[in-house]
Each structure stands twice: as structure tokens, then as C-alpha cells.
Motif scaffolding. Structure first.
Motif, PDB file in Angstrom:
ATOM      1  N   LEU A   1     -12.059 -45.599  45.165  1.00  0.00           N
ATOM      2  CA  LEU A   1     -10.835 -46.064  44.505  1.00  0.00           C
ATOM      3  C   LEU A   1     -10.286 -47.330  45.156  1.00  0.00           C
ATOM      4  O   LEU A   1      -9.769 -48.220  44.485  1.00  0.00           O
ATOM      5  N   ILE A   2     -10.422 -47.406  46.473  1.00  0.00           N
ATOM      6  CA  ILE A   2      -9.898 -48.577  47.188  1.00  0.00           C
ATOM      7  C   ILE A   2     -10.900 -49.726  47.189  1.00  0.00           C
ATOM      8  O   ILE A   2     -10.542 -50.877  46.980  1.00  0.00           O
ATOM      9  N   SER A   3     -12.193 -49.387  47.413  1.00  0.00           N
ATOM     10  CA  SER A   3     -13.198 -50.436  47.591  1.00  0.00           C
ATOM     11  C   SER A   3     -13.447 -51.262  46.336  1.00  0.00           C
ATOM     12  O   SER A   3     -13.512 -52.493  46.395  1.00  0.00           O
ATOM     13  N   VAL A   4     -13.611 -50.581  45.191  1.00  0.00           N
ATOM     14  CA  VAL A   4     -14.010 -51.333  43.988  1.00  0.00           C
ATOM     15  C   VAL A   4     -12.984 -52.426  43.652  1.00  0.00           C
ATOM     16  O   VAL A   4     -13.361 -53.591  43.475  1.00  0.00           O
ATOM     17  N   PRO A   5     -11.670 -52.121  43.598  1.00  0.00           N
ATOM     18  CA  PRO A   5     -10.722 -53.214  43.325  1.00  0.00           C
ATOM     19  C   PRO A   5     -10.728 -54.311  44.393  1.00  0.00           C
ATOM     20  O   PRO A   5     -10.598 -55.492  44.064  1.00  0.00           O
ATOM     21  N   ILE A   6     -10.914 -53.941  45.667  1.00  0.00           N
ATOM     22  CA  ILE A   6     -10.887 -54.973  46.715  1.00  0.00           C
ATOM     23  C   ILE A   6     -12.114 -55.878  46.617  1.00  0.00           C
ATOM     24  O   ILE A   6     -12.005 -57.100  46.687  1.00  0.00           O
ATOM     25  N   ILE A   7     -13.294 -55.252  46.401  1.00  0.00           N
ATOM     26  CA  ILE A   7     -14.512 -56.065  46.275  1.00  0.00           C
ATOM     27  C   ILE A   7     -14.417 -56.962  45.035  1.00  0.00           C
ATOM     28  O   ILE A   7     -15.004 -58.030  44.979  1.00  0.00           O
ATOM     29  N   ALA A   8     -13.617 -56.523  44.040  1.00  0.00           N
ATOM     30  CA  ALA A   8     -13.529 -57.279  42.776  1.00  0.00           C
ATOM     31  C   ALA A   8     -12.681 -58.546  42.905  1.00  0.00           C
ATOM     32  O   ALA A   8     -12.733 -59.411  42.028  1.00  0.00           O
ATOM     33  N   ILE A   9     -11.921 -58.680  43.983  1.00  0.00           N
ATOM     34  CA  ILE A   9     -10.967 -59.799  44.057  1.00  0.00           C
ATOM     35  C   ILE A   9     -11.661 -61.161  43.986  1.00  0.00           C
ATOM     36  O   ILE A   9     -11.295 -62.013  43.168  1.00  0.00           O
ATOM     37  N   VAL A  10     -12.684 -61.353  44.841  1.00  0.00           N
ATOM     38  CA  VAL A  10     -13.345 -62.659  44.840  1.00  0.00           C
ATOM     39  C   VAL A  10     -14.069 -62.926  43.508  1.00  0.00           C
ATOM     40  O   VAL A  10     -13.888 -63.986  42.904  1.00  0.00           O
TER      41      VAL A  10
ATOM     42  N   GLY B   1     -15.824 -45.703  36.588  1.00  0.00           N
ATOM     43  CA  GLY B   1     -15.224 -46.072  35.303  1.00  0.00           C
ATOM     44  C   GLY B   1     -13.738 -46.354  35.470  1.00  0.00           C
ATOM     45  O   GLY B   1     -13.226 -47.357  34.979  1.00  0.00           O
ATOM     46  N   GLY B   2     -13.045 -45.456  36.195  1.00  0.00           N
ATOM     47  CA  GLY B   2     -11.598 -45.592  36.361  1.00  0.00           C
ATOM     48  C   GLY B   2     -11.207 -46.864  37.091  1.00  0.00           C
ATOM     49  O   GLY B   2     -10.275 -47.573  36.681  1.00  0.00           O
ATOM     50  N   THR B   3     -11.934 -47.175  38.183  1.00  0.00           N
ATOM     51  CA  THR B   3     -11.554 -48.378  38.927  1.00  0.00           C
ATOM     52  C   THR B   3     -11.871 -49.640  38.131  1.00  0.00           C
ATOM     53  O   THR B   3     -11.134 -50.622  38.219  1.00  0.00           O
ATOM     54  N   ILE B   4     -12.948 -49.604  37.347  1.00  0.00           N
ATOM     55  CA  ILE B   4     -13.253 -50.777  36.522  1.00  0.00           C
ATOM     56  C   ILE B   4     -12.155 -50.966  35.462  1.00  0.00           C
ATOM     57  O   ILE B   4     -11.710 -52.081  35.191  1.00  0.00           O
ATOM     58  N   VAL B   5     -11.691 -49.851  34.892  1.00  0.00           N
ATOM     59  CA  VAL B   5     -10.594 -49.942  33.918  1.00  0.00           C
ATOM     60  C   VAL B   5      -9.330 -50.494  34.595  1.00  0.00           C
ATOM     61  O   VAL B   5      -8.604 -51.318  34.033  1.00  0.00           O
ATOM     62  N   LEU B   6      -9.104 -50.073  35.831  1.00  0.00           N
ATOM     63  CA  LEU B   6      -7.965 -50.588  36.600  1.00  0.00           C
ATOM     64  C   LEU B   6      -8.050 -52.114  36.744  1.00  0.00           C
ATOM     65  O   LEU B   6      -7.059 -52.835  36.553  1.00  0.00           O
ATOM     66  N   CYS B   7      -9.250 -52.596  37.079  1.00  0.00           N
ATOM     67  CA  CYS B   7      -9.458 -54.048  37.207  1.00  0.00           C
ATOM     68  C   CYS B   7      -9.197 -54.738  35.871  1.00  0.00           C
ATOM     69  O   CYS B   7      -8.635 -55.838  35.821  1.00  0.00           O
ATOM     70  N   THR B   8      -9.608 -54.082  34.769  1.00  0.00           N
ATOM     71  CA  THR B   8      -9.402 -54.658  33.439  1.00  0.00           C
ATOM     72  C   THR B   8      -7.913 -54.786  33.131  1.00  0.00           C
ATOM     73  O   THR B   8      -7.452 -55.819  32.627  1.00  0.00           O
ATOM     74  N   LEU B   9      -7.154 -53.732  33.457  1.00  0.00           N
ATOM     75  CA  LEU B   9      -5.715 -53.768  33.216  1.00  0.00           C
ATOM     76  C   LEU B   9      -5.049 -54.855  34.059  1.00  0.00           C
ATOM     77  O   LEU B   9      -4.180 -55.594  33.573  1.00  0.00           O
ATOM     78  N   ALA B  10      -5.464 -54.962  35.331  1.00  0.00           N
ATOM     79  CA  ALA B  10      -4.907 -56.002  36.191  1.00  0.00           C
ATOM     80  C   ALA B  10      -5.199 -57.377  35.592  1.00  0.00           C
ATOM     81  O   ALA B  10      -4.332 -58.258  35.562  1.00  0.00           O
TER      82      ALA B  10
END
Lengths: 185, 213
Positions: free
Chosen positions: B131-140, B193-202
Motif C-alpha cells: 500500500l505504501i510502496s506502489v504510490p511512492i515508487i509511482a511518483i517519479v 489493483g487498489g493502489t493503482i486506482v489510488l494513483c489514478t485518482l491522485a
């Protein structure tokens, strides 16, 4: 497919290939459509012809700068409409009108009418140009305003031909931002 | 200034333009984002220790298929959304297809397992880390993809931002999959799936601020 769509698309394709005459014809025709479009949209929120002309010029500049984003596999009319509508919404938001003022419209609206009675916009290109860095000023002045070739401009501005091209592109983008900034309330 | 004067100025010495620039810029951004995500996982988290075992290979390929499927569909649409009027040609169904498939597989695998295993299958060992890693890795990757879309002219900034977030989340999941040892399908469906959706919403929230032109 309408005749207008077909003719405008041919002009756009030629313009993308670097045909100056086609580019000019395209911008002239589109500016008349844009004028009719913006006048009718702005009339509903009680704004005048000068503001419509500001928008026409913003949109013409945007179409010029973004013409590489037109995909020939798609029809042109929706592309022009999307740019025109984006600039309208941006303008209304800048000038604090509510988004509710933006009427719902279809892509065909953009080529439905024609208006060749141009008012003066509130910008002065040469005066705005003075706010840009020297290299951009020189490149745009030489190629766009004085009609020199890129090679001649490179000589006059003492820079390479590729940096003249880059300066013109960046300069026009900066100019578009200045024009947008000027119409802030 | 008269509009005719502006048009005359813009029509002096018109240069040909590169029609493929938009697609190429998005592709380059995708490559850079992937390198950044893999680099962060290699350097920060480390690759799973049992990578050479057949079991690990099977589950890793499944996770990669889901993540890469998401990235593939989303980046095609992102390239369209980067252009004016691109939002006319978007089918949300196709972009959601990888999610549908993984949820279906997750449901089947839950159905075949005794209900006493469900809790463990869904929560795994490391749901919080995922839950924490996927959004953080997605930043760059997100930043690079936004840079690419800004080079073009999106006219629906919410959708363009959302798809930039979806692409970045998918790229991030590709990287995280190399580290993650939770191998149940329900885990992948929910936490990947959930963290990817989170990134999409952000992305949808940030799009209108970041993509204005």
C-alpha cells in the motif's frame, strides 16, 4: 464529411508539412470560424467584441503552436473545436466567470459560422515581445515580423539556425503565456 | 493588434512539424519511468530472494501480466488524451479490462479455497508495504509522464491526469512485483489493483493543476 472539414484538413496537412501559404490560408479561415464562435459564446455572458478578438488570437496562436498534436487519422473539426473550447473555458475561468456560463456545444459549432469582421485585440505583439529574453525577441522579430529566412535570422541574431528555431518556438509559447496572463482580472 | 497581422507573422517561414512527436515523447517518458521504478526497487527494496524457483516465476509473470496490461492499455489512451479532442476516443472499458480479469481470477481462486484461508489470501504478509510502496515508487514515473503530456495539448485535464496516474501506478506495480513475495491472486487484485486506482485518482485530482497550457 462536410466540405469545410475536407478543405480545412487538406490545409492542415499541408501546413504540417511546412507549406506557408496553406498555413496562412488555414489560420485565416479558422480565425473567421473562431470569431463567430467566440462572439456567440461571449455574447451570452455579456462580453464584447474586443474580448472575442483576444480569444481568437489566443486560439490562433495555440493552433499554430500545437499543430503537431493533430493526428491525420482523426477529423480536424473536433481538434479545432477542442482547442477553441479549451481556450474559452480557460478565459472564462481566468476572468472569474462561472463554468456554468460555458454553453454545451457540439464539435460542428466551430465551422457552422463565419465572421470576417475583425476588431483590434488588446495586445500589441511588438510591445509584448519586448518582455521576452533578447535571443527570443531577435529570432521572432527577424523571422516572424520581418520575414527573414531562418539562415538570415541566424546571422542577424548571431546564433545557430537550430537555436533560432528553438527560440522562435519557445518565444511564441512565452508570448501565449503573456497574452493569457494579460487578460487576468 | 489585428488578427490578420498575427496570422501573417505566424505564416512567415513555416517549418514542417513532426506528427509523431506526441507518441514518441510519451513512449520515452514511459521508458524513463520504468527505469526509475526498477532502479528504486533494486536499490531500495531488493528483488525477492526466491526469484529462481518455478513457483516464484509463475506468480511473478502473473503480476507482471496484470501490471503491464494496465500500462499498455492506459498508455495508448494517454497518447490520445495528450492531443486536443483525444477524449472522444476513450473507452474506459478497455482500460479497466486488466482489473476485471484479475478480479475474476481472484474470485475464482477464493471460491476454490476453503473460507478459513481467505483472510490470509487477501491480506498476505505485506499488504501495508504494498500500500505504501506502489504510490511512492509511482511518483517519479508520474512526474515524467506528466512532463510528456505537457509537451502536447490535452483538452480534458481530469482524464489526461487520471490516465497519467494509471500509467504511473502500473509502471510502479511492475517494479514492486519484483520485490513482493505475496503470491495470492486476491492479494494482487486488492492491493495492486487498489493502489493503482489510488494513483489514478491522485492523477485525476492533480491533472487540472499540472497540465494547463
Amino acid at each position: 464529411m462536410t466540405t469545410a472539414e475536407h478543405e480545412l484538413k487538406q490545409l492542415m496537412l499541408a501546413s504540417q508539412d511546412g507549406d506557408s501559404a496553406a498555413h496562412r490560408a488555414l489560420l485565416e479561415r479558422l480565425s473567421r470560424h473562431l470569431r463567430a464562435y467566440y462572439k456567440s459564446k461571449l455574447a451570452r455572458s455579456g462580453r464584447g467584441a474586443a474580448e472575442a478578438e483576444d480569444l481568437v488570437q489566443e486560439a490562433v496562436l495555440a493552433i499554430h503552436l500545437q499543430r503537431h498534436t493533430y493526428d491525420p487519422a482523426q477529423p480536424l473539426t473536433p481538434w479545432v473545436h477542442a482547442v477553441a473550447r479549451y481556450k474559452l473555458i480557460d478565459f472564462l475561468r481566468r476572468t472569474r466567470a462561472s463554468r456554468a456560463d460555458v454553453p454545451i456545444d457540439a464539435a460542428d459549432d466551430i465551422t457552422a459560422h463565419d465572421d470576417h469582421i475583425g476588431a483590434e485585440s488588446s495586445f500589441d505583439l511588438r510591445r509584448l515581445l519586448k518582455q521576452l529574453p533578447d535571443n527570443m525577441q531577435c529570432a521572432i522579430g527577424a523571422v516572424r515580423l520581418d520575414g527573414l529566412s531562418v539562415a538570415e535570422a541566424a546571422q542577424r541574431c548571431d546564433m545557430s539556425e537550430s537555436s533560432v528555431k528553438v527560440s522562435i518556438h519557445r518565444g511564441l509559447k512565452a508570448l501565449a503565456a503573456l497574452i493569457a496572463g494579460r487578460t487576468k482580472p | 493588434m489585428k488578427t490578420d497581422e498575427l496570422i501573417a507573422a505566424l505564416s512567415n517561414n513555416v517549418e514542417p512539424v513532426d506528427r509523431r512527436l506526441v507518441g514518441r515523447t510519451v513512449a520515452i517518458a514511459l521508458g524513463l519511468g520504468l527505469v526509475a521504478a526498477l532502479g528504486l526497487v533494486f536499490a531500495g527494496l531488493g528483488v525477492r530472494a526466491d526469484l529462481a524457483t518455478p513457483r516464484a516465476v509463475i506468480f511473478l509473470s502473473l503480476k507482471l501480466a496484470f501490471a503491464l496490461g494496465t500500462v499498455g492499455a492506459a498508455s495508448v489512451y494517454l497518447t490520445r488524451l495528450a492531443r486536443p479532442a483525444g477524449e472522444r476516443k476513450i473507452s474506459l472499458g478497455l482500460a479497466a479490462l486488466p482489473f476485471g480479469v484479475i478480479m475474476l481470477l481472484a474470485a475464482i481462486s477464493l471460491g476454490r479455497a476453503p473460507s478459513s484461508h481467505w483472510d490470509r489470501m487477501v491480506m498476505g504478509d505485506q499488504w501495508l508495504e504494498c500500500l505504501i510502496s506502489v504510490p511512492i515508487i509511482a511518483i517519479v514515473p508520474f512526474a515524467v509522464v506528466i512532463w510528456a503530456v505537457r509537451k502536447a495539448a490535452p483538452t480534458n485535464l481530469v482524464q489526461a491526469g487520471a490516465f497519467a496516474g494509471l500509467v504511473a501506478g502500473g509502471v510502479s506495480a511492475v517494479g514492486y512485483a519484483l520485490h513482493c513475495t505475496d503470491d495470492s491472486l486476491p492479494f494482487v487484485a486488492l492491493w495492486y489493483g487498489g493502489t493503482i486506482v489510488l494513483c489514478t485518482l491522485a492523477g485525476a485530482l492533480l491533472g487540472p493543476r499540472l497540465l494547463r497550457w
